[in-house]
Design a protein around this motif. Structure first.
Motif, PDB file in Angstrom:
ATOM      1  N   GLU A 149       0.821  -1.212   0.000  1.00  0.00           N
ATOM      2  CA  GLU A 149       0.000   0.000   0.000  1.00  0.00           C
ATOM      3  C   GLU A 149       0.853   1.258   0.000  1.00  0.00           C
ATOM      4  N   ASN A 211       6.805   6.657  -3.303  1.00  0.00           N
ATOM      5  CA  ASN A 211       5.597   7.381  -2.906  1.00  0.00           C
ATOM      6  C   ASN A 211       5.476   7.370  -1.392  1.00  0.00           C
ATOM      7  N   TYR A 212       4.572   8.189  -0.898  1.00  0.00           N
ATOM      8  CA  TYR A 212       4.324   8.264   0.534  1.00  0.00           C
ATOM      9  C   TYR A 212       3.329   7.186   0.930  1.00  0.00           C
ATOM     10  N   ARG A 213       3.620   6.590   2.062  1.00  0.00           N
ATOM     11  CA  ARG A 213       2.641   5.712   2.685  1.00  0.00           C
ATOM     12  C   ARG A 213       2.423   6.265   4.086  1.00  0.00           C
ATOM     13  N   ILE A 214       1.185   6.449   4.451  1.00  0.00           N
ATOM     14  CA  ILE A 214       0.879   6.925   5.800  1.00  0.00           C
ATOM     15  C   ILE A 214       0.791   5.707   6.701  1.00  0.00           C
ATOM     16  N   GLN A 215       1.786   5.585   7.570  1.00  0.00           N
ATOM     17  CA  GLN A 215       1.883   4.421   8.456  1.00  0.00           C
ATOM     18  C   GLN A 215       1.121   4.724   9.743  1.00  0.00           C
ATOM     19  N   ARG A 216       0.147   3.876  10.073  1.00  0.00           N
ATOM     20  CA  ARG A 216      -0.688   4.118  11.250  1.00  0.00           C
ATOM     21  C   ARG A 216      -0.449   3.048  12.315  1.00  0.00           C
TER      22      ARG A 216
END
Lengths: 218, 218
Positions: A149, A211-216
């Motif tokens: 993702e 790309n950026y992945r927003i890690q939560r």
């Protein structure tokens, strides 16, 4: 679907070719009808790829994509004509990069305004959605180039327009759950202001294929 | 190691407590010696936690952390004194957020300058490294709160200073391979300009517990 693309640069061509390959009809618009890049693209694209003026491309599209450089986008859209944008989804992909004599890159507008907001203010009848301006043109239409993702972002005042954008991005290969809604069109400020960071990361990694992945948590 | 922290806010306190827990000696500096937040923190921190003026904290530290708000950082560092910063690693964590009357957040400086660059220009004897300003204070010292790899960024003119910073971040739990070097101190511009995006993502997710991961091919 008929799509008008404002701009015949590499971004416009890449999006246009992908849309044609998906079965859509595309007109790439430029300042003049006989733009060489536009004509060459249309010839290669086949019967579903057309070229024309900014106004012809905008009039043609049920959906319009702004793929011009952010510092000239308003001028190009004025040439496209408000009457050809009214009521339409207008997807703004631009970044207002200014290249300084010292090689430093800055943005104009920035901080308290953005291209996305300016477009929405000047064309209140258009349903502007800012997206795709955080990745390079190849990833825009081939997110599977990166494993796992990673995220895109949408910003705009019209919820239905954002949903239509997410659906179109889905055709490009972006699962809806990878797309983060940043709220109203002022969110364009946020993503345009990532460009200096993107350029630094590209310099550090030696590739634009990231790309950026927003890690939560969890 | 002795660490001086400029600023007694939540960021300074969080970093100070973590450093004390790691066995370091910390002085939290504020405008006045009898700052209540500083005194309360020092009492809780135990024998390795001290409080003092900006100048006392900077003089105390072999390493100095700027944990003030970006719009007041230069003023605080002037009070700390160039003579107390000379030759030292000065880690700048600040973001120059300006909160407008309309609730909109902007940055000052921005685009063609940054707090990190201003500090380096005004204190040429300090070895300034910009980092940690892209995550919330809890993640700064507990990256394990998020599963899997996520990234931090360093920018600075002094390679040794960046290596020392990476080592200190390692003590906080950040593996060296998670840290991306953005080049010289002008890279501070890039990470400070991510703040509007960070705020929008926080608004969208409803939590500050997230971070950026740079997703690459392969």
């Amino acid at each position: 679907m008929r799509v008008g693309i404002i701009g015949t640069g590499m971004v416009g061509q890449t999006l246009g070719s992908k849309l044609v390959s998906l079965g859509h009809q595309v007109t790439l618009g430029s300042r003049s009808k006989d733009n060489e890049k536009g004509l060459a693209w249309a010839e290669e694209a086949g019967p579903d790829g057309h070229t024309g003026t900014f106004a012809e491309a905008a009039a043609f599209g049920e959906v319009v994509l702004n793929a011009t450089g952010g510092t000239v986008s308003l001028e190009a859209l004025r040439a496209a004509g408000a009457e050809n944008l009214d009521g339409k989804l207008l997807i703004d992909i631009s970044n207002p990069l200014v290249f300084g004599p010292d090689g430093q890159v800055s943005l104009d507008p920035v901080n308290t305004d953005s291209v996305g907001e300016r477009i929405q203010r000047e064309f209140p009848g258009a349903r502007v959605v800012k997206t795709l301006n955080t990745v390079n043109r190849e990833l825009m239409v081939a997110p599977e180039k990166l494993a796992g993702e990673h995220n895109l972002f949408v910003a705009g005042n019209d919820e239905a327009a954002k949903a239509e954008t997410v659906a179109l991005l889905g055709e490009f290969g972006w699962p809806a759950e990878w797309i983060i809604d940043l709220g109203d069109i002022a969110g364009a400020r946020a993503t345009e202001m990532m460009m200096p960071f993107w350029l630094r990361v590209m310099g550090s990694l030696g590739t634009a294929e990231f790309n950026y992945r927003i890690q939560r948590a969890g």
